[in-house]
Design an enzyme around this catalytic site. Sequence first.
Site, short mmCIF file in Angstrom:
data_model
loop_
_atom_site.label_atom_id
_atom_site.label_comp_id
_atom_site.label_asym_id
_atom_site.label_seq_id
_atom_site.Cartn_x
_atom_site.Cartn_y
_atom_site.Cartn_z
N ASP A 44 -96.77 -72.30 10.25
CA ASP A 44 -97.97 -73.09 9.93
C ASP A 44 -99.20 -72.37 10.48
OD1 ASP A 44 -97.43 -73.52 12.62
OD2 ASP A 44 -96.58 -75.50 12.25
N ASP B 192 -99.65 -72.62 26.17
CA ASP B 192 -98.47 -72.44 27.03
C ASP B 192 -98.22 -70.99 27.45
OD1 ASP B 192 -97.82 -71.92 24.39
OD2 ASP B 192 -96.11 -73.27 24.29
N ASP C 37 -102.79 -72.89 12.31
CA ASP C 37 -103.63 -73.82 13.06
C ASP C 37 -105.03 -73.23 13.24
OD1 ASP C 37 -101.56 -75.65 13.41
OD2 ASP C 37 -100.80 -74.53 15.11
P1 ATP Z 1 -93.87 -72.30 15.70
O1 ATP Z 1 -93.55 -71.00 15.06
O2 ATP Z 1 -92.67 -73.03 16.18
O3 ATP Z 1 -94.79 -73.19 14.90
P2 ATP Z 1 -96.07 -72.23 17.52
O4 ATP Z 1 -96.39 -71.33 18.69
O5 ATP Z 1 -97.03 -72.21 16.38
O6 ATP Z 1 -94.62 -71.90 17.06
P3 ATP Z 1 -96.60 -75.04 17.64
O7 ATP Z 1 -95.72 -76.11 18.20
O8 ATP Z 1 -96.88 -75.00 16.19
O9 ATP Z 1 -95.93 -73.67 18.11
O10 ATP Z 1 -97.95 -75.09 18.49
C1 ATP Z 1 -99.09 -74.35 18.12
C2 ATP Z 1 -99.75 -73.79 19.37
O11 ATP Z 1 -100.16 -74.87 20.23
C3 ATP Z 1 -98.87 -72.91 20.24
O12 ATP Z 1 -98.84 -71.58 19.78
C4 ATP Z 1 -99.52 -73.04 21.60
O13 ATP Z 1 -100.65 -72.21 21.69
C5 ATP Z 1 -100.00 -74.49 21.60
N1 ATP Z 1 -98.98 -75.39 22.19
C6 ATP Z 1 -98.01 -76.07 21.56
N2 ATP Z 1 -97.29 -76.80 22.41
C7 ATP Z 1 -97.85 -76.61 23.63
C8 ATP Z 1 -97.56 -77.12 24.93
N3 ATP Z 1 -96.55 -77.96 25.14
N4 ATP Z 1 -98.35 -76.71 25.95
C9 ATP Z 1 -99.40 -75.88 25.75
N5 ATP Z 1 -99.69 -75.37 24.55
C10 ATP Z 1 -98.94 -75.71 23.49
MG MG Z 2 -96.90 -73.44 14.70
#
Ligand code: ATP
Ligand code: MG
Length: 456
Positions: free
Chosen positions: A59, A154, A61
């Site tokens: 996705d 994170d 963001d």
């Molecule tokens: P994925 O490929 O699973 O989507 P992602 O890194 O994009 O991995 P998401 O859950 O979509 O993970 O979250 C988007 C972003 O939001 C992360 O990359 C991170 O920067 C931030 N994030 C998500 N969860 C947390 C958390 N629990 N604490 C701090 N930052 C977070």
């Molecule tokens: Mg994501």
Amino acid sequence: MRKKKSCSVIIARQEHGISRKLMSPNALRALYRLRDNGYVGYLVGGCVRDLLLGREPKDFDVVTNATPGELKRMFRNCRLVGRRFRLAHIHYQDEIIEVATFRSQASNEPEPEPKEPAGTDHRQRPPQMLKDDDGMILRDNVYGTPEEDALRRDFTVNALSYNIADFSIIDYTGGLADLNAGIIRTIGDPAVRFQEDPVRMLRAVRFAAQLAFTIEEHTWKALVAAADTIVRAAPSRLYDEMLKLLLSGEGARCYELLRQTGLFAALFPHVSNWLGAESEGFPHTRFGAMLSRVDSSLQQGNKVSPPLLLALLFGEYIDEKAAQFRRQGVPWQQSVNAAVAEFMGETCPIVMITNRVGLALRDIIGQQTRLKKIPGRRPESFIARPDFNDIIEYCRTTCGDKKDVVTQLGWWEAQARQQAPVPLPRELTKEAGAPQRKRKRRRRRNPSAKNRADRV
Ligand code: ATP
Ligand code: MG
């Protein structure tokens, strides 16, 4: 050219390999709209990480200095969501792009007035951040600067931003170096970051497994030390996160890390004890073996439903429980029901498997005996069950190497191919051409009419 600005490193457009062709056209549309209206617009988080690694992002963001109210006015296709923190969902035909206002790190300290982007709408400002006595973030709702927004994320590799103004990458945390070295490292003190949100421990494991990265030494030590505290996270969130790990396509590696860190024992204490013991002189090795099968099935593009996944992983444990009930004289079907109920009772206070999934898991295991009855009563209604494929798949994966099972499965599959109700083309259906059936009108209860009738 790399420019150092405050504590960020800016990697110019010609210095990185990200092409806009790999981005979602809708995310780009949203970013251009922000830029053209005079706002800052960044792509952030996992999508920047994945684009740099040449992986397809799940996705996209977007973060901006526009407030939710301003976003609502700027995008006609915008809906504001979230009670904890207002986010904008920009709806496109086949995709929703999430746009968030820059947020700052949480703290319980009395704070100076947060730095807010120009034009922040104070009426919309959500409540301030709040931590519990153990330092877990309960609310985290303060607008911030782009840098603060990166620092509250994170892991360093998840905090890179792509700036639509000049197509550069901004790195506030050393994420690019960690990305190149294949390292998962928390931003700031790992012990504090895991205390603020224990789910980050599961995320560390998932990213390490999915990206084939190593968890940095301090992060690893803090994770092992804090593994037991994972149970403080909300059970429903732990269930969602567990599914992400085990259905990531790298479930076997995730499981290995969960066991090494102590997270598995904290999440599934009963199953963990059972896995450590033997049954009739044999160790329990099915859990790991099933995950490898699930991984290869997912990597081939197949879907694995949550009930099927749970049945494959926990089926052996549940079968042993059911056998104990049977030794006490409980009939077969009831023994499975009781075993699944006991498993749910042990698991759900920590990892909240939904009731619907629990029932579906029970049926997959409970219906295995039906496969042996050929043809049995009304095979067509068994084939028509919505979980027929999961029942077959469970049997194939757990005992598909037995000759008689192969024969049984072959028979059911041949029946399913023949009997699959092929929908009739519309023009051949009875209704076609016939006048449309009128819907029967239900008489409305009308209290005043009733009163009138009473009076008559
Ligand atoms: P994925 O490929 O699973 O989507 P992602 O890194 O994009 O991995 P998401 O859950 O979509 O993970 O979250 C988007 C972003 O939001 C992360 O990359 C991170 O920067 C931030 N994030 C998500 N969860 C947390 C958390 N629990 N604490 C701090 N930052 C977070
Ligand atoms: Mg994501």
